[in-house]
Design an enzyme around this catalytic site. Structure first.
Site, PDB file in Angstrom:
ATOM      1  N   GLU A 409       0.805  -1.221   0.000  1.00  0.00           N
ATOM      2  CA  GLU A 409       0.000   0.000   0.000  1.00  0.00           C
ATOM      3  C   GLU A 409       0.838   1.272   0.000  1.00  0.00           C
ATOM      4  O   GLU A 409       0.438   2.280  -0.591  1.00  0.00           O
ATOM      5  CB  GLU A 409      -0.970  -0.004   1.191  1.00  0.00           C
ATOM      6  CG  GLU A 409      -2.137  -0.972   1.048  1.00  0.00           C
ATOM      7  CD  GLU A 409      -1.766  -2.438   1.241  1.00  0.00           C
ATOM      8  OE1 GLU A 409      -0.645  -2.710   1.726  1.00  0.00           O
ATOM      9  OE2 GLU A 409      -2.578  -3.318   0.909  1.00  0.00           O
ATOM     10  N   HIS A 478     -12.161  -5.674   7.898  1.00  0.00           N
ATOM     11  CA  HIS A 478     -12.845  -5.332   6.644  1.00  0.00           C
ATOM     12  C   HIS A 478     -14.041  -4.445   6.957  1.00  0.00           C
ATOM     13  O   HIS A 478     -15.056  -4.492   6.270  1.00  0.00           O
ATOM     14  CB  HIS A 478     -13.314  -6.597   5.906  1.00  0.00           C
ATOM     15  CG  HIS A 478     -12.203  -7.509   5.507  1.00  0.00           C
ATOM     16  ND1 HIS A 478     -11.616  -8.397   6.376  1.00  0.00           N
ATOM     17  CD2 HIS A 478     -11.540  -7.653   4.333  1.00  0.00           C
ATOM     18  CE1 HIS A 478     -10.655  -9.064   5.755  1.00  0.00           C
ATOM     19  NE2 HIS A 478     -10.587  -8.627   4.513  1.00  0.00           N
TER      20      HIS A 478
END
Ligand SMILES: Cc1ncc(C[n+]2csc(CCOP(=O)(O)OP(=O)(O)O)c2C)c(N)n1
Length: 676
Positions: A409, A478
């Site tokens: 990322e 999540h």
């Protein structure tokens, strides 16, 4: 894998003329004398802080001579004063940073000295953060490669920086795409006080093999050796063969910076030993032997350099100080001025859900701007994203414009920084908000503050799409809400669509904005929120809230999934005679204060709802502003309904249901407030 080098210590074999040699020598002498002058200025108390280059001159001057700043790019690090001078910055430029003067081309006095930036020389602004520059270099190189240019990118750092994840992520990406990047590592054996033996496993250059590129070691005290390796690496990059890692072994003679005391960790004997390998006398000796440098010429260079520095110190020290610390936070500052007072009318368009709208919006934007690049994990076809937001983009626009990145990322964001600098319009997808945290550094320290730290000389038009939030059985990793972290950051804009039309309109506004914009997509709404999907160039202005419902008893302020829930709750509240307004913020930074203020004045009661936890959540800012600026209009304390203080939503539905704010909870809080 090794790179074949011819005799690198023979300047004739390197194609260097006598004039070239003298120019190399002069640049090294200039850097050394300027460094000594700056060190003295510090010791005299005339400048607060300096970073020393002495010892590294051969590496840096040799490297600079191998690239062409009119077409190549460079990302020098803080020890690169000799590089900066050799590539075209003036002693005044360097000193303007040291004296933190308005004329400092790198930052206008905003950054510490030696944090180089000069758009006119393709030098991308550098920060103090070790290692972040490597993904930027890859982003630039990707854009150059894609546009068919034969320009190359040089990125520098110390051996200490090769321990940072960003370095490895960048090496990996450069290797995968055979990017025209040269990684030049100046190994001076210490990262501040930490010896390389404690910071670097094995040899830096050996690591290149793992990333599929040549890794070579050069004598960093021999300018010709460095130049030879660099020209070979530049040729390789220009001809499309890919990146090279060069490890230049050298030594710094002074402490890490003027604030460091190197006697604590290096013996004087060791320093003396290295001083005997000083690159400048060694090169001088070579030039004398080659009959290129006479006594007279040496004296002439010495005198000219001394005079140049004296003049530069004098003019720079007395030049104006910077005056404005508030400018250039944004290239496009947005200050909302008018309040929304009516329910926003839906635009025309075929009915569809939020994820379809995002996908269509991306297709439309990609078609209208070929500078736009979409990238992230799993975004390429045939998968087209884990939520299918990017479906069809690779097929429609090519594998170079919609592509998968490695699972990294920080790299994803850092690539965007480089791409934006090089003229692309990057649109990155972070797969889940929960996994954006490795990119925090690149977002907060780099992307968001590059415009400010370069005194407005670099823009960062990057969009980051981030699926976020709970309600999908996503569990602790999540489901996270991350808006409070990022809305806190000046330089960044943060928006949250809750309808398909807003998703399209905010995405377009984000992509057209010269500043970085984070688009938080409530993934619970991907399929739940339905409405018209406008075509064409529908835009929703950043910084403009939307009234979803008008009622006079209270206002519910929300965004994302909670805006959707609040509209539903308001409908049910109406059945029991409570009329609630719903203000969907849509934009968290900038915040549409006029619309909040108007809502407070209209209803005198405010309930703020969000699915992040309450403590220092976004609602705290909204409540504080209302308390500060609209206290007299309130008939009740501002109420907040948010997730209790747990790290994230649990997996079991029975547990998640207890903590995630819901329609019933909104009704209860609104009812209590209405009856206050
Ligand atoms: C991410 C980060 N961690 C720590 C620091 C503090 N710091 C500044 S320079 C430095 C050492 C860097 O050493 P190296 O990369 O070998 O370069 P050198 O200074 O030796 O040229 C450290 C730890 C920082 N600036 N950034």
């Amino acid at each position: 894998m090794t790179l074949e080098l011819d005799s690198v210590i023979d300047h004739n074999a390197l194609g260097l003329s006598d004039e070239d040699l003298i120019s190399l020598y002069r640049n090294m002498v200039l850097a050394r004398k300027l460094d000594e002058r700056m060190w003295a200025l510090n010791r005299q108390g005339r400048v607060p802080f300096v970073v020393s280059v002495s010892g590294h001159e051969a590496t840096q001057v040799g490297a600079a001579a191998a690239i062409d700043p009119s077409r190549d790019w460079s990302l020098p690090y803080y020890r690169d004063a000799a590089f900066a001078l050799a590539i075209g910055m003036s002693p005044e430029d360097v000193l303007a940073g040291v004296f933190s003067k308005a004329s400092d081309p790198s930052s206008g006095g905003r950054q510490m000295p030696a944090h180089w930036s000069e758009p006119d020389l393709n030098i991308l602004t550098q920060s103090s953060v070790i290692g972040v520059q490597y993904p930027h270099a890859c982003g630039i190189a990707y854009q150059l490669q894609r546009s068919g240019s034969d320009s190359v990118v040089l990125v520098d750092g110390g051996e200490g920086s090769t321990s940072e994840g960003d370095w490895h992520e960048a090496m990996n990406f450069a290797g995968i795409h055979k990017l025209p990047v040269i990684f030049l590592i100046q190994n001076n054996l210490y990262a501040i006080s930490v010896p390389a033996a404690s910071g670097v496993a094995g040899q830096v250059a050996d690591r290149a093999a793992g990333y599929g590129m040549p890794g070579i070691v050069v004598d960093g005290n021999n300018v010709l050796d460095v130049y030879g390796a660099m020209t070979a690496a530049v040729d390789r990059a220009r001809s499309g063969e890919g990146p090279t890692l060069i490890e230049a072994k050298t030594y710094r003679y002074y402490a890490h910076t003027s604030d460091d005391d190197d006697k604590l960790y290096r013996s004087r004997e060791e320093v003396e030993l290295w001083r005997r390998k000083d690159p400048i006398p060694a090169f001088r000796q070579y030039l004398v032997e080659q009959r290129v440098l006479s006594d007279a010429l040496e004296k002439e260079i010495d005198a000219e350099v001394t005079e140049t520095i004296a003049t530069a110190v004098k003019s720079t020290e007395s030049s104006p100080d910077p005056t404005d610390p508030l400018s250039h936070v944004y290239a496009n500052p947005i200050e909302p001025e008018t309040a929304v007072t009516e329910i926003e009318q839906e635009p025309d368009g075929e009915q569809g859900n939020l994820i379809t709208a995002i996908n269509r919006g991306l297709h439309s934007l990609m078609a209208s701007d070929d500078r736009m690049l979409v990238f992230g994990e799993d975004v390429a076809d045939p998968k087209g994203g884990v939520f299918k937001a990017t479906k069809g983009l690779t097929d429609a626009f090519g594998a170079d414009r919609a592509f998968n990145t490695p699972l990294a990322e920080a790299l994803v964001i850092g690539l965007g920084v480089g791409m934006a600098a090089a003229g692309a319009r990057p649109c990155a997808e972070i797969q889940f908000a929960d996994f954006i945290h490795p990119g925090f550094n690149q977002i907060v320290s780099e992307l968001a503050r590059i415009h400010y730290r370069s005194n407005g000389r670099w823009n960062m038009p990057m969009t980051i799409r981030v699926p976020y939030g709970g309600g999908i059985h996503g569990a602790m990793y999540h489901s996270q809400s991350i808006e409070a972290f990022y809305s806190h950051v000046p330089g960044l804009k943060v928006v949250v669509p809750s309808t398909p039309a807003d998703a399209v309109g905010l995405l377009r506004s984000a992509m057209e904005d010269p500043d970085p914009v984070m688009v938080l997509e409530p993934k619970k709404l991907y399929r739940l929120a339905n409405g018209p999907i406008p075509t064409g160039d529908h835009r929703v202005p950043i910084g403009k809230a939307a009234l979803r419902r008008i009622g006079s008893d209270l206002t519910i302020i929300a965004y994302g999934t909670m805006s959707h829930f609040s509209v539903e709750a308001a409908g049910k509240l109406a059945e029991e005679g409570i009329e609630a307004s719903v203000l969907d913020l849509r934009s968290l930074r900038p915040l549409d204060w006029p619309s909040i203020e108007a809502a407070v004045k209209r209803t005198s009661k405010v309930l703020i709802v969000h699915e992040d936890n309450k403590f220092l959540g976004f609602g705290a800012e909204v409540a504080a502003q209302i308390g500060e600026k609209s206290f007299e209009w309130l008939d009740a304390p501002v109420s907040r309904y948010a997730t209790p203080e747990i790290p994230a939503f649990p997996f079991a539905l029975a547990l998640e249901a207890q903590v995630m704010p819901n329609v019933e909870g909104i009704i209860e809080h609104a009812r209590a407030l209405a009856h206050y």
